[in-house]
Structures are given as C-alpha cells and as structure tokens.
Motif scaffolding. Sequence first.
Motif, PDB file in Angstrom:
ATOM      1  N   SER A 167       0.841  -1.196   0.000  1.00  0.00           N
ATOM      2  CA  SER A 167       0.000   0.000   0.000  1.00  0.00           C
ATOM      3  C   SER A 167       0.877   1.249   0.000  1.00  0.00           C
ATOM      4  O   SER A 167       1.746   1.394   0.860  1.00  0.00           O
ATOM      5  N   GLN A 168       0.634   2.135  -0.956  1.00  0.00           N
ATOM      6  CA  GLN A 168       1.319   3.425  -0.994  1.00  0.00           C
ATOM      7  C   GLN A 168       0.461   4.455  -0.270  1.00  0.00           C
ATOM      8  O   GLN A 168      -0.651   4.747  -0.687  1.00  0.00           O
ATOM      9  N   TRP A 169       0.966   4.966   0.846  1.00  0.00           N
ATOM     10  CA  TRP A 169       0.233   5.943   1.625  1.00  0.00           C
ATOM     11  C   TRP A 169       0.580   7.355   1.179  1.00  0.00           C
ATOM     12  O   TRP A 169       1.692   7.622   0.740  1.00  0.00           O
ATOM     13  N   CYS A 170      -0.392   8.257   1.287  1.00  0.00           N
ATOM     14  CA  CYS A 170      -0.141   9.648   0.928  1.00  0.00           C
ATOM     15  C   CYS A 170      -0.968  10.556   1.839  1.00  0.00           C
ATOM     16  O   CYS A 170      -2.019  10.157   2.342  1.00  0.00           O
ATOM     17  N   PHE A 171      -0.453  11.754   2.049  1.00  0.00           N
ATOM     18  CA  PHE A 171      -1.166  12.728   2.881  1.00  0.00           C
ATOM     19  C   PHE A 171      -2.246  13.369   2.027  1.00  0.00           C
ATOM     20  O   PHE A 171      -1.986  13.850   0.916  1.00  0.00           O
ATOM     21  N   VAL A 172      -3.476  13.404   2.564  1.00  0.00           N
ATOM     22  CA  VAL A 172      -4.638  13.781   1.759  1.00  0.00           C
ATOM     23  C   VAL A 172      -5.491  14.826   2.472  1.00  0.00           C
ATOM     24  O   VAL A 172      -5.662  14.791   3.695  1.00  0.00           O
ATOM     25  N   THR A 173      -6.016  15.760   1.670  1.00  0.00           N
ATOM     26  CA  THR A 173      -6.994  16.727   2.174  1.00  0.00           C
ATOM     27  C   THR A 173      -8.120  16.872   1.154  1.00  0.00           C
ATOM     28  O   THR A 173      -8.009  16.394   0.018  1.00  0.00           O
ATOM     29  N   ALA A 174      -9.175  17.563   1.561  1.00  0.00           N
ATOM     30  CA  ALA A 174     -10.219  17.926   0.604  1.00  0.00           C
ATOM     31  C   ALA A 174      -9.655  18.952  -0.372  1.00  0.00           C
ATOM     32  O   ALA A 174      -8.673  19.640  -0.080  1.00  0.00           O
ATOM     33  N   ASN A 175     -10.270  19.056  -1.542  1.00  0.00           N
ATOM     34  CA  ASN A 175      -9.711  19.940  -2.582  1.00  0.00           C
ATOM     35  C   ASN A 175      -9.763  21.416  -2.223  1.00  0.00           C
ATOM     36  O   ASN A 175      -9.065  22.227  -2.827  1.00  0.00           O
ATOM     37  N   ASN A 176     -10.597  21.778  -1.226  1.00  0.00           N
ATOM     38  CA  ASN A 176     -10.695  23.184  -0.824  1.00  0.00           C
ATOM     39  C   ASN A 176     -10.103  23.452   0.561  1.00  0.00           C
ATOM     40  O   ASN A 176     -10.391  24.457   1.188  1.00  0.00           O
ATOM     41  N   HIS A 177      -9.295  22.552   1.051  1.00  0.00           N
ATOM     42  CA  HIS A 177      -8.711  22.697   2.389  1.00  0.00           C
ATOM     43  C   HIS A 177      -7.625  23.769   2.384  1.00  0.00           C
ATOM     44  O   HIS A 177      -6.909  23.920   1.375  1.00  0.00           O
ATOM     45  N   LEU A 231     -14.830  11.715   5.991  1.00  0.00           N
ATOM     46  CA  LEU A 231     -14.579  12.895   6.810  1.00  0.00           C
ATOM     47  C   LEU A 231     -13.523  13.806   6.198  1.00  0.00           C
ATOM     48  O   LEU A 231     -13.647  15.034   6.234  1.00  0.00           O
ATOM     49  N   ILE A 232     -12.495  13.210   5.607  1.00  0.00           N
ATOM     50  CA  ILE A 232     -11.472  14.035   4.955  1.00  0.00           C
ATOM     51  C   ILE A 232     -12.052  14.710   3.717  1.00  0.00           C
ATOM     52  O   ILE A 232     -11.814  15.893   3.465  1.00  0.00           O
ATOM     53  N   GLU A 233     -12.854  13.977   2.959  1.00  0.00           N
ATOM     54  CA  GLU A 233     -13.464  14.539   1.757  1.00  0.00           C
ATOM     55  C   GLU A 233     -14.385  15.710   2.113  1.00  0.00           C
ATOM     56  O   GLU A 233     -14.515  16.671   1.354  1.00  0.00           O
ATOM     57  N   ALA A 234     -15.006  15.632   3.307  1.00  0.00           N
ATOM     58  CA  ALA A 234     -15.902  16.698   3.747  1.00  0.00           C
ATOM     59  C   ALA A 234     -15.152  17.897   4.319  1.00  0.00           C
ATOM     60  O   ALA A 234     -15.777  18.900   4.676  1.00  0.00           O
ATOM     61  N   GLY A 235     -13.818  17.811   4.408  1.00  0.00           N
ATOM     62  CA  GLY A 235     -13.024  18.912   4.918  1.00  0.00           C
ATOM     63  C   GLY A 235     -12.974  18.985   6.434  1.00  0.00           C
ATOM     64  O   GLY A 235     -12.495  19.970   6.999  1.00  0.00           O
ATOM     65  N   ILE A 236     -13.441  17.954   7.114  1.00  0.00           N
ATOM     66  CA  ILE A 236     -13.474  17.953   8.577  1.00  0.00           C
ATOM     67  C   ILE A 236     -12.084  17.750   9.170  1.00  0.00           C
ATOM     68  O   ILE A 236     -11.796  18.202  10.274  1.00  0.00           O
ATOM     69  N   GLY A 237     -11.242  17.064   8.447  1.00  0.00           N
ATOM     70  CA  GLY A 237      -9.889  16.811   8.932  1.00  0.00           C
ATOM     71  C   GLY A 237      -8.991  16.365   7.799  1.00  0.00           C
ATOM     72  O   GLY A 237      -9.379  16.388   6.626  1.00  0.00           O
ATOM     73  N   VAL A 238      -7.782  15.945   8.182  1.00  0.00           N
ATOM     74  CA  VAL A 238      -6.779  15.511   7.208  1.00  0.00           C
ATOM     75  C   VAL A 238      -6.202  14.186   7.667  1.00  0.00           C
ATOM     76  O   VAL A 238      -6.461  13.731   8.785  1.00  0.00           O
ATOM     77  N   GLY A 239      -5.407  13.573   6.812  1.00  0.00           N
ATOM     78  CA  GLY A 239      -4.773  12.333   7.232  1.00  0.00           C
ATOM     79  C   GLY A 239      -4.097  11.612   6.094  1.00  0.00           C
ATOM     80  O   GLY A 239      -4.161  12.027   4.930  1.00  0.00           O
ATOM     81  N   PHE A 240      -3.443  10.514   6.458  1.00  0.00           N
ATOM     82  CA  PHE A 240      -2.773   9.663   5.486  1.00  0.00           C
ATOM     83  C   PHE A 240      -3.722   8.544   5.056  1.00  0.00           C
ATOM     84  O   PHE A 240      -4.376   7.915   5.893  1.00  0.00           O
ATOM     85  N   LEU A 241      -3.793   8.326   3.755  1.00  0.00           N
ATOM     86  CA  LEU A 241      -4.669   7.294   3.206  1.00  0.00           C
ATOM     87  C   LEU A 241      -3.913   6.460   2.178  1.00  0.00           C
ATOM     88  O   LEU A 241      -3.021   6.974   1.490  1.00  0.00           O
ATOM     89  N   PRO A 242      -4.286   5.168   2.042  1.00  0.00           N
ATOM     90  CA  PRO A 242      -3.672   4.334   0.997  1.00  0.00           C
ATOM     91  C   PRO A 242      -4.213   4.748  -0.371  1.00  0.00           C
ATOM     92  O   PRO A 242      -5.431   4.860  -0.555  1.00  0.00           O
ATOM     93  N   LYS A 243      -3.318   4.953  -1.300  1.00  0.00           N
ATOM     94  CA  LYS A 243      -3.711   5.519  -2.595  1.00  0.00           C
ATOM     95  C   LYS A 243      -4.714   4.641  -3.331  1.00  0.00           C
ATOM     96  O   LYS A 243      -5.623   5.155  -4.005  1.00  0.00           O
ATOM     97  N   HIS A 244      -4.583   3.332  -3.220  1.00  0.00           N
ATOM     98  CA  HIS A 244      -5.495   2.458  -3.970  1.00  0.00           C
ATOM     99  C   HIS A 244      -6.937   2.569  -3.486  1.00  0.00           C
ATOM    100  O   HIS A 244      -7.866   2.225  -4.216  1.00  0.00           O
ATOM    101  N   LYS A 245      -7.155   3.056  -2.252  1.00  0.00           N
ATOM    102  CA  LYS A 245      -8.507   3.202  -1.731  1.00  0.00           C
ATOM    103  C   LYS A 245      -9.181   4.498  -2.189  1.00  0.00           C
ATOM    104  O   LYS A 245     -10.406   4.631  -2.089  1.00  0.00           O
TER     105      LYS A 245
END
Length: 295
Positions: A167-177, A231-245
Amino acid sequence: MKLTLDALEVLDAIDKKGSFAAAANALFRVPSTLTYTVQKLEEDLGFVIFRKEGRRSVLTPAGRVLLEEGRSLLLATQAMIDKAHQVDSGWEVRLTIALDTVWDTQQFLPILTEFQQLNTGVEINLLEEVMGGSLEALIEDRADIVLGGPAPNTPIQGLQFKEVMQSQWCFVTANNHPLTQTNLPLTNKMITPYTSIVIKDSSRHSPIKSHRLMDKQKQIKVASMQQKISLIEAGIGVGFLPKHKIQNKLDEGTLVTLNTSEPASLTPQYCSWKSNNKGKAARWFIDRIINTKAS
C-alpha cells in the motif's frame, strides 16, 4: 407415543397428498400403518389432527399448528444431515474472513463470486478489522483467514503469512482545504493545527497500535477506512490514506494529495491463516488470494 420425526413425516405426507391412501403410497407403506400412527398420536396429544371432508383428510386448526411447527423441525433436521455430509466431504460449514480496513473490498469480490458459483454450501462470514485487530482476530479464532493488515513483529507459531500487495500511503486533504494553498512540502508543524482523522485499532485485548500521530494534534477517531475517507473529503480533517482506496476520489478531484517533508510509507499487506487449517474452503480462498495479482 412421543412426537417423532417419523410421525411428522406421516402428517406432512397426508396433508400434501390429501388422503391416507395417497400418503401411504408416497411413503411406500400400507395405509393401516399411517392410520395407527395418527390415531396413537391423537390419543397421546389429546386432540384431533385430521378430519374428513369428503374424500380428503384435512388438518384441524390444532393439527395445522402442530404440522407447521413440525415442518420447521423436519427442515432443521435435513439441514443438520446436509451439514454433516458437507463436513464429511472436507468442506467447512462456515468460513470467516477478516478484511483489514486497508484492503479494497471490490478487489475481493471476484474471488467471492467465483467461490459462490461452486455451490459448496459453505457459509461465508466477512469481518472488517483495523491494524492489530486483524492479527488478533486470527489468533483468537474470530477469523479463519485475514486479508490485509501487518505481519507480527516476531514469528508466531502456527500462523502463516504471504505478502499479497503493498500500500502506498499519501497525505490527503479535501480539494478546498487551507493546506492546499500552502507551500510544499508540508512539515509536521504546518499540519499539526488541523484535525487528524484516525482509524481506531480494532484490537480487543492486544496493545493498541497507531501510525503517524503528531503531538498536540486534535483527533477524530473513526471505525473504518471508509469513514475516514468521508470525513477528509468533507473537509473535517486531514490524514494519510492508501492511494489504492482513494484513486477514484483523486481522479474526480474531490481529494488531493500533498507532499510532506517526511515521505509517506509503502507498507506490505499480507494474507494470513493458521497452518493447521485444512478445510477445503480455506485452502481454496488462500490459493486464490495469493495467486491473484493485487492491483
């Protein structure tokens, strides 16, 4: 005379065929045997089971209740016999597979579909576990196979592990964060002011594991990867997610990845099982899983 499965079969045959003679013919018995069985049962139970309506033998209301409940016993008995034959053939009655929340369930569906087409009669139960809970589910017999999740730090006797993907993890936020407007790469100091969405380890008895948590950073804990993504997509927070998901979210643009000063990790995912599990269903799934290339 006690109520027996044989007596229930007699009542069932009479009701379906409409007469003692026709039921006797279907059961390969003489009518007098069925007459005696019903009369003795009525005597012992204290109520009439059948009454005559013309040439037909019809259940009384009490007889109807007796037979309807009795049919449940007949079905349960047949199911018990079928399961015994199934076990004797080497197929398990049921198999429980724990999918770590990192794993993409869609990737597992073709394998499950193929198994269903075998018509083995094996009941499949799927669980979702997180981090240490995946391994614990196997150790504590809550699961027969675990798909995804880490291997133990030290070997555990009786357990086998096979790496099936990374799994390749990456730091992710909503597009308007707000962080999308910040100079990259992001440092821990820049990320700390924003709420981190964290998946709770599902371990019940083992030490709780966690990854990439920063001191003094606010957290919202969730139970699954899907909840974290939402929750990340809604802009509530941020975090690391596996890219394939989240590849579809990245393609749509609702989520964005941001480079960090500490590169995100690449983590192996394993299929794990107990060495002494010799059931046909378990072996079938293990073979398919480890021989199916993960995407």
